[in-house]
Design a protein around this motif. Structure first.
Motif, PDB file in Angstrom:
ATOM      1  N   ALA A  22       4.953   5.395   6.542  1.00 49.65           N
ATOM      2  CA  ALA A  22       5.338   4.531   4.986  1.00 49.65           C
ATOM      3  C   ALA A  22       7.423   4.158   4.820  1.00 49.65           C
ATOM      4  O   ALA A  22       7.928   5.404   5.613  1.00 49.65           O
ATOM      5  CB  ALA A  22       4.955   6.012   3.970  1.00 49.65           C
ATOM      6  N   PRO A  23       7.680   3.338   4.192  1.00 53.38           N
ATOM      7  CA  PRO A  23       8.763   3.829   4.479  1.00 53.38           C
ATOM      8  C   PRO A  23       9.588   4.157   3.083  1.00 53.38           C
ATOM      9  O   PRO A  23       8.786   5.118   3.014  1.00 53.38           O
ATOM     10  CB  PRO A  23       8.967   1.472   3.324  1.00 53.38           C
ATOM     11  N   ILE A  24      10.645   3.996   3.444  1.00 53.88           N
ATOM     12  CA  ILE A  24      11.955   4.926   2.690  1.00 53.88           C
ATOM     13  C   ILE A  24      12.120   3.272   1.115  1.00 53.88           C
ATOM     14  O   ILE A  24      12.440   2.457   1.731  1.00 53.88           O
ATOM     15  CB  ILE A  24      12.889   5.261   3.414  1.00 53.88           C
ATOM     16  N   GLY A  56       0.821  -1.290   0.367  1.00 53.39           N
ATOM     17  CA  GLY A  56      -0.197   0.009   0.051  1.00 53.39           C
ATOM     18  C   GLY A  56       1.141   1.352  -0.023  1.00 53.39           C
ATOM     19  O   GLY A  56      -0.064   2.601   0.664  1.00 53.39           O
ATOM     20  N   PHE A  57       2.218   1.119  -0.085  1.00 53.05           N
ATOM     21  CA  PHE A  57       2.168   1.980   0.060  1.00 53.05           C
ATOM     22  C   PHE A  57       2.914   2.894  -1.628  1.00 53.05           C
ATOM     23  O   PHE A  57       2.319   2.844  -2.510  1.00 53.05           O
ATOM     24  CB  PHE A  57       4.653   2.035  -0.542  1.00 53.05           C
ATOM     25  N   GLU A  58       2.338   4.658  -0.951  1.00 56.71           N
ATOM     26  CA  GLU A  58       2.213   5.530  -2.481  1.00 56.71           C
ATOM     27  C   GLU A  58       2.738   6.656  -2.328  1.00 56.71           C
ATOM     28  O   GLU A  58       2.436   7.768  -1.816  1.00 56.71           O
ATOM     29  CB  GLU A  58       0.157   5.527  -2.515  1.00 56.71           C
ATOM     30  N   PRO A  59       3.998   6.528  -2.701  1.00 55.60           N
ATOM     31  CA  PRO A  59       5.023   7.654  -2.551  1.00 55.60           C
ATOM     32  C   PRO A  59       4.754   9.161  -3.363  1.00 55.60           C
ATOM     33  O   PRO A  59       4.410   9.376  -4.480  1.00 55.60           O
ATOM     34  CB  PRO A  59       6.236   7.204  -3.096  1.00 55.60           C
ATOM     35  N   ASP A  60       4.637  10.334  -2.997  1.00 54.53           N
ATOM     36  CA  ASP A  60       4.207  11.421  -3.715  1.00 54.53           C
ATOM     37  C   ASP A  60       5.566  12.073  -3.955  1.00 54.53           C
ATOM     38  O   ASP A  60       5.329  13.439  -3.622  1.00 54.53           O
ATOM     39  CB  ASP A  60       3.689  12.527  -2.990  1.00 54.53           C
ATOM     40  N   SER A  61       6.811  11.887  -3.860  1.00 53.81           N
ATOM     41  CA  SER A  61       8.254  12.828  -3.324  1.00 53.81           C
ATOM     42  C   SER A  61       9.155  11.552  -4.014  1.00 53.81           C
ATOM     43  O   SER A  61       9.239  10.467  -3.474  1.00 53.81           O
ATOM     44  CB  SER A  61       8.679  13.672  -2.022  1.00 53.81           C
ATOM     45  N   GLY A 121      20.763  -1.808  -9.990  1.00 52.86           N
ATOM     46  CA  GLY A 121      19.429  -2.323  -9.720  1.00 52.86           C
ATOM     47  C   GLY A 121      19.069  -2.542  -8.955  1.00 52.86           C
ATOM     48  O   GLY A 121      18.462  -2.987  -8.357  1.00 52.86           O
ATOM     49  N   ASP A 122      19.612  -2.864  -7.717  1.00 54.32           N
ATOM     50  CA  ASP A 122      19.260  -2.342  -6.805  1.00 54.32           C
ATOM     51  C   ASP A 122      18.896  -1.771  -5.656  1.00 54.32           C
ATOM     52  O   ASP A 122      18.398  -1.022  -5.960  1.00 54.32           O
ATOM     53  CB  ASP A 122      20.736  -3.313  -4.820  1.00 54.32           C
ATOM     54  N   VAL A 123      17.748  -2.448  -4.961  1.00 55.64           N
ATOM     55  CA  VAL A 123      16.951  -2.111  -4.205  1.00 55.64           C
ATOM     56  C   VAL A 123      16.802  -2.115  -2.654  1.00 55.64           C
ATOM     57  O   VAL A 123      16.226  -3.120  -2.389  1.00 55.64           O
ATOM     58  CB  VAL A 123      15.257  -1.713  -5.112  1.00 55.64           C
ATOM     59  N   ALA A 124      16.998  -0.584  -1.964  1.00 53.54           N
ATOM     60  CA  ALA A 124      16.965  -0.631  -0.145  1.00 53.54           C
ATOM     61  C   ALA A 124      15.707  -0.422   0.373  1.00 53.54           C
ATOM     62  O   ALA A 124      14.759   0.599  -0.300  1.00 53.54           O
ATOM     63  CB  ALA A 124      18.057  -0.334   0.721  1.00 53.54           C
ATOM     64  N   VAL A 125      14.668  -0.947   1.429  1.00 56.72           N
ATOM     65  CA  VAL A 125      13.210  -0.669   1.555  1.00 56.72           C
ATOM     66  C   VAL A 125      13.766  -0.945   2.736  1.00 56.72           C
ATOM     67  O   VAL A 125      14.301  -1.658   3.680  1.00 56.72           O
ATOM     68  CB  VAL A 125      12.425  -1.644   0.866  1.00 56.72           C
ATOM     69  N   TRP A 126      13.211  -0.295   3.824  1.00 57.32           N
ATOM     70  CA  TRP A 126      13.269   0.493   5.209  1.00 57.32           C
ATOM     71  C   TRP A 126      12.223   0.738   5.779  1.00 57.32           C
ATOM     72  O   TRP A 126      12.110   1.823   5.313  1.00 57.32           O
ATOM     73  CB  TRP A 126      14.786   0.580   5.866  1.00 57.32           C
ATOM     74  N   GLY A 127      11.765  -0.073   7.091  1.00 58.97           N
ATOM     75  CA  GLY A 127      10.419   0.997   7.103  1.00 58.97           C
ATOM     76  C   GLY A 127      10.157   0.710   8.999  1.00 58.97           C
ATOM     77  O   GLY A 127      10.993  -0.617   9.198  1.00 58.97           O
ATOM     78  N   GLY A 128       8.561   0.944   9.177  1.00 60.76           N
ATOM     79  CA  GLY A 128       8.599   0.539  10.428  1.00 60.76           C
ATOM     80  C   GLY A 128       9.649   0.140  11.866  1.00 60.76           C
ATOM     81  O   GLY A 128       9.878   1.459  11.616  1.00 60.76           O
ATOM     82  N   PRO A 129       9.596  -0.297  12.647  1.00 59.45           N
ATOM     83  CA  PRO A 129      11.060  -0.015  13.689  1.00 59.45           C
ATOM     84  C   PRO A 129      12.879   0.029  13.056  1.00 59.45           C
ATOM     85  O   PRO A 129      13.347   0.798  13.533  1.00 59.45           O
ATOM     86  CB  PRO A 129      11.389  -2.083  14.225  1.00 59.45           C
TER      87      PRO A 129
END
Length: 211
Positions: free
Chosen positions: A139-141, A109-114, A171-179
């Protein structure tokens, strides 16, 4: 662990944080073409920190709001301060990539605006910092690496926490959020090299929900 959303392996960095190996590799050429279009309307620039330091990394933005820094502080602005015009719209391909990557990282459900777009040249770096200028941290980064390889520093919630060194390839993608949402992170000085798509540079797209 394998990624079921079309990428390669998922490398966990801790609770709420992971690197999706090669997730954006197949669409790298198209994403970079869109970056060229965005930067034609909102050119890359070296922003100044509130303390007067000129950032070595060149930056631009697209989306409803863009991250900026100057003598007045760090913040999001709906208009490009250099042109007075709204930032270029976020390309649909950017939004789609960010949403798929967030879902693969466990954040549906992440919807980035920036989207902050950074251009690194050999020798440039980004010191440890937190992304905390957004209005809420639910929301995560999502951070997409294209071009020259880099070493990502991913630490804890305190600046004093020793960061982990994570090699990132195009091509790598880092995702972090929550804690892990407020984890300190940065990029070590970029090494010399040449990439077939970006030449002597690394392009990083960081997606946030800022407003």
């Amino acid at each position: 662990m394998r990624d079921l959303f079309g990428g390669g392996d998922i490398e966990a960095l801790g609770d709420g944080a992971a690197v999706l190996r090669g997730f954006a590799l197949r669409e790298a050429k198209d994403i970079l073409a869109a970056v060229v279009e965005v930067s034609a309307a909102a050119p890359f620039r070296h922003m100044t920190t509130p303390g007067g330091y000129r950032m070595s990394v060149a930056m631009t933005n697209c989306g409803r709001a863009g991250w900026v820094t100057d003598r007045r502080g760090y913040r999001y602005a709906c208009d490009d301060p250099e042109t007075g015009r709204a930032w270029p719209p976020m390309p649909p391909s950017f939004r789609d990539l960010a949403m798929r990557a967030a879902a693969a990282g466990g954040f549906d459900g992440f919807e980035p605006d920036s989207c902050l777009i950074n251009r690194y040249e050999p020798g440039t770096r980004l010191s440890l910092h937190q992304d905390r200028d957004e209005r809420d941290y639910a929301a995560p980064i999502v951070s997409v690496s294209l071009g020259l390889p880099a070493v990502f520093l991913f630490g804890g919630l305190q600046r004093s926490d020793r960061p982990r060194r994570v090699p990132l390839e195009s091509g790598d993608v880092a995702v972090w959020g929550g804690p892990a949402r407020l984890a300190f992170h940065g990029i070590m000085p970029l090494a010399e090299g040449h990439d077939p798509l970006t030449g002597r540079s690394r392009i990083n797209l960081t997606f946030r929900r800022a407003l």
